[in-house]
Design a protein around this motif. Structure first.
Motif, mmCIF file in Angstrom:
data_model
loop_
_atom_site.group_PDB
_atom_site.id
_atom_site.type_symbol
_atom_site.label_atom_id
_atom_site.label_comp_id
_atom_site.label_asym_id
_atom_site.label_seq_id
_atom_site.Cartn_x
_atom_site.Cartn_y
_atom_site.Cartn_z
ATOM 1 N N GLU A 153 54.961 86.974 -111.569
ATOM 2 C CA GLU A 153 54.125 86.640 -112.019
ATOM 3 C C GLU A 153 52.565 87.177 -111.389
ATOM 4 N N SER A 158 45.309 82.060 -113.693
ATOM 5 C CA SER A 158 46.591 83.194 -114.082
ATOM 6 C C SER A 158 45.782 85.142 -114.599
ATOM 7 N N ASP A 206 47.606 86.161 -116.939
ATOM 8 C CA ASP A 206 47.991 85.875 -118.274
ATOM 9 C C ASP A 206 47.386 85.836 -119.098
ATOM 10 N N SER A 207 46.414 84.524 -118.922
ATOM 11 C CA SER A 207 45.587 83.280 -119.028
ATOM 12 C C SER A 207 44.242 84.701 -119.856
ATOM 13 N N THR A 254 44.111 87.879 -120.343
ATOM 14 C CA THR A 254 44.497 89.253 -120.876
ATOM 15 C C THR A 254 44.786 88.699 -122.226
ATOM 16 N N ASP A 255 45.618 87.784 -122.102
ATOM 17 C CA ASP A 255 46.294 87.133 -123.462
ATOM 18 C C ASP A 255 45.049 86.136 -124.546
ATOM 19 N N ARG A 270 52.996 96.762 -123.785
ATOM 20 C CA ARG A 270 51.806 95.479 -124.106
ATOM 21 C C ARG A 270 50.655 95.489 -123.252
ATOM 22 N N SER A 271 50.958 96.540 -122.340
ATOM 23 C CA SER A 271 49.805 96.159 -121.071
ATOM 24 C C SER A 271 48.560 96.429 -121.734
#
Length: 392
Positions: free
Chosen positions: A161, A206, A208-209, A211-212, A389-390
């Motif tokens: 994480e 985050s 991830d928040s 990048t996505d 997917r990075s």
């Protein structure tokens, strides 16, 4: 020409001249940093609510290119430090006020790689670690870095994480002896050391928040700029500055060849083989510029219309951006090899552009393997997984 570039152009000769001094100091000169600050170069992607300009990403890219053509390190710092305000727009308003409240020209360094561990405690985290390649860090008063969330013993959680976290200059140390490299020396991309720094939760987000593409929704942002894909805008400043470096090398080359005479006594301008390579290199560098800007314009138009930028489109966009960087640096190699012995002298900037270009190409954002693989697989109907997917 954009408003920032209009202001910077007034000091182009000064920035070019300071390139050699920055190379020696292994950081930007105070004067070059001052010119970037006064021109608003680092506020281009910053929210207007906090003194920013909120320009179209194309203008950001073109500015990084132009400054990179003046001096590679100055363009590089513009491209990397200049993207951080875009992400700070997703943080808690309290964090934005802490950074920009007193001075909207406050700069933040990075990197995003999770080289340290954040251990959860009441109200936030305790952070420890060492981060490499913090470009422009001597001129920054905050840092935005990646951190892996750990357990109570400080061991990284699995599955991982990752957070992006903010720290003021008082909470980290710059290792001044950690940057002595062959190119982009003036970027001062030194190591940062953090020991038991407390980070309140509101100064975290985050990874991830971002990048996505969820972060703009979570932050309640409605501007097109902040809906733009991270995987396009984050590499944009880096690759644009690298293309600018290639353009600077080409300009040096053209200027040097105008009156040059080969050892055979033939003026270079009468050598058809050299003329061919110069024309080919110019075409390749221009193609690199055009391809990156076309992707930016197309993504912007779709984002502005509320249309999704698909994973396949993002993957192809990253492929285009990576290929543009390699194409531009390959073109620099072709002209550098035909520059004659004079180009090797340290007193001339050609060799510095050549060194800067090659070091810029080593940035992780320019590694083509997984990007080319992922884009091709997606176009064949496959579904890239994990690391493939990075950064897409």
């Amino acid at each position: 020409m954009g408003q920032v570039l209009d202001r910077i152009e007034q000091f182009a000769d000064e920035i070019r001249a300071d390139g050699a001094e920055g190379d020696r100091l292994m950081r930007l000169t105070d004067r070059s940093a001052k010119r970037l600050r006064e021109a608003g170069a680092i506020r281009m992607l910053q929210p207007k609510s906090h003194g920013g300009l909120e320009v179209h990403p194309r203008e950001f890219a073109e500015t990084a290119m132009a400054i990179g053509a003046m001096d590679g390190a100055t363009g590089w710092v513009t491209g990397i430090v200049g993207v951080h305000p875009w992400e700070l727009a997703f943080f808690d308003e309290k964090a934005q006020d802490e950074v920009w409240g007193e001075d909207p020209d406050t700069w933040m360094a990075s990197p995003y790689a999770p080289m340290g561990v954040a251990r959860p405690v009441d109200g936030g985290y305790i952070l420890n670690g060492r981060w490499s390649f913090s470009s422009g860090t001597d001129h920054c008063r905050w840092v935005m870095i990646g951190a892996a969330v750990g357990d109570q013993d400080g061991k990284r959680l699995m599955p991982p994480e990752v957070l992006h976290v903010l720290l003021p200059r008082s909470d980290y140390e710059i290792d001044q002896d950690s940057w002595d490299v062959v190119g982009l020396r003036g970027t001062g991309s030194k190591d940062l050391i953090v020991r038991d720094a407390f980070i309140p939760t509101y100064r975290t987000i985050s990874a991830d928040s971002v990048t996505d593409g969820r972060a703009w929704r979570d932050a309640g942002r409605t501007e097109t700029l902040y809906k733009f894909p991270f995987s396009c805008i984050f590499p944009l400043g880096i690759s644009s500055s690298l293309i600018g470096i290639a353009e600077g090398a080409l300009a040096c080359y053209i200027n040097a060849q105008k009156e040059r005479v080969a050892v055979t006594g033939v003026p270079i301008k009468n050598d058809p083989y050299v003329m061919y390579e110069m024309g080919a290199a110019a075409a390749e560098i221009n193609a690199s510029r055009v391809s990156i800007l076309e992707t930016v314009d197309r993504f912007w138009d779709k984002t502005e219309k509320g249309q999704e930028i698909t994973f396949e489109e993002r993957a192809v966009g990253r492929r285009t951006q990576t290929a543009a960087a390699w194409r531009a640096v390959s073109a620099v190699d072709e002209i550098f090899a035909r520059s004659g012995g004079g180009a090797m002298h340290l007193k001339f900037p050609m060799q510095r552009f050549w060194r800067d270009a090659h070091v810029g190409l080593t940035h992780a954002i320019h590694v083509p393997g997984s990007i080319y693989h992922a884009s091709a697989l997606t176009q064949l109907g496959g579904e890239p997984q994990g690391g493939m997917r990075s950064m897409i």
